[in-house]
Design a protein around this motif. Structure first.
Motif, mmCIF file in Angstrom:
data_model
loop_
_atom_site.group_PDB
_atom_site.id
_atom_site.type_symbol
_atom_site.label_atom_id
_atom_site.label_comp_id
_atom_site.label_asym_id
_atom_site.label_seq_id
_atom_site.Cartn_x
_atom_site.Cartn_y
_atom_site.Cartn_z
ATOM 1 N N ARG A 44 3.282 -8.206 -3.438
ATOM 2 C CA ARG A 44 2.717 -8.107 -2.196
ATOM 3 C C ARG A 44 3.131 -6.970 -1.453
ATOM 4 O O ARG A 44 2.333 -6.117 -0.720
ATOM 5 N N GLU A 45 4.548 -6.932 -1.446
ATOM 6 C CA GLU A 45 5.020 -6.101 -0.415
ATOM 7 C C GLU A 45 4.884 -4.682 -0.986
ATOM 8 O O GLU A 45 4.584 -3.780 -0.163
ATOM 9 N N SER A 46 4.606 -4.436 -2.287
ATOM 10 C CA SER A 46 4.630 -3.012 -2.698
ATOM 11 C C SER A 46 3.130 -2.535 -2.428
ATOM 12 O O SER A 46 2.968 -1.332 -2.121
ATOM 13 N N LEU A 48 1.202 -3.577 0.068
ATOM 14 C CA LEU A 48 1.272 -3.585 1.739
ATOM 15 C C LEU A 48 1.883 -1.998 1.912
ATOM 16 O O LEU A 48 1.387 -1.238 2.618
ATOM 17 N N SER A 49 2.990 -1.847 1.321
ATOM 18 C CA SER A 49 3.643 -0.472 1.836
ATOM 19 C C SER A 49 3.111 0.770 0.998
ATOM 20 O O SER A 49 3.065 1.770 1.878
ATOM 21 N N TYR A 51 -0.254 0.870 1.065
ATOM 22 C CA TYR A 51 -1.344 1.035 2.056
ATOM 23 C C TYR A 51 -0.891 1.604 3.572
ATOM 24 O O TYR A 51 -1.550 2.386 4.077
ATOM 25 N N ARG A 52 -0.102 1.259 3.651
ATOM 26 C CA ARG A 52 0.852 1.653 5.117
ATOM 27 C C ARG A 52 1.256 2.797 4.978
ATOM 28 O O ARG A 52 1.114 3.769 5.954
ATOM 29 N N SER A 53 1.765 3.610 3.927
ATOM 30 C CA SER A 53 2.000 4.914 3.886
ATOM 31 C C SER A 53 0.923 5.865 3.734
ATOM 32 O O SER A 53 1.061 7.126 4.016
ATOM 33 N N GLU A 54 -0.147 5.431 3.558
ATOM 34 C CA GLU A 54 -1.686 6.173 3.372
ATOM 35 C C GLU A 54 -2.117 6.541 4.783
ATOM 36 O O GLU A 54 -2.828 7.593 5.130
ATOM 37 N N VAL A 55 -1.679 5.575 5.681
ATOM 38 C CA VAL A 55 -2.255 5.997 7.223
ATOM 39 C C VAL A 55 -1.722 6.606 7.885
ATOM 40 O O VAL A 55 -0.593 7.057 7.934
#
Length: 55
Positions: A44-46, A48-49, A51-55
């Motif tokens: 889950r953490e990988s 989420l990270s 998707y967060r790095s794409e923004v």
């Protein structure tokens, strides 16, 4: 009939989850292979990270 151990139950459900994942990909129209069911899913953490790095 002896009751299965907790470890046997966990292994069974892990195998069923992988099988269901492969079947859902196939139903969604993706090309799947036998290796898709054996591949480990990302944590889950990988996800989420990523998707967060794409923004």
């Amino acid at each position: 009939m002896p009751t299965p151990s907790l470890q046997a139950k966990r292994a069974y459900y892990a195998k069923a989850r992988q099988s269901n994942y492969t079947a859902s990909l196939r139903l969604a129209g993706f090309d799947t292979s036998a290796a898709d069911g054996e591949r480990k899913l990302p944590s889950r953490e990988s996800v989420l990270s990523a998707y967060r790095s794409e923004v």
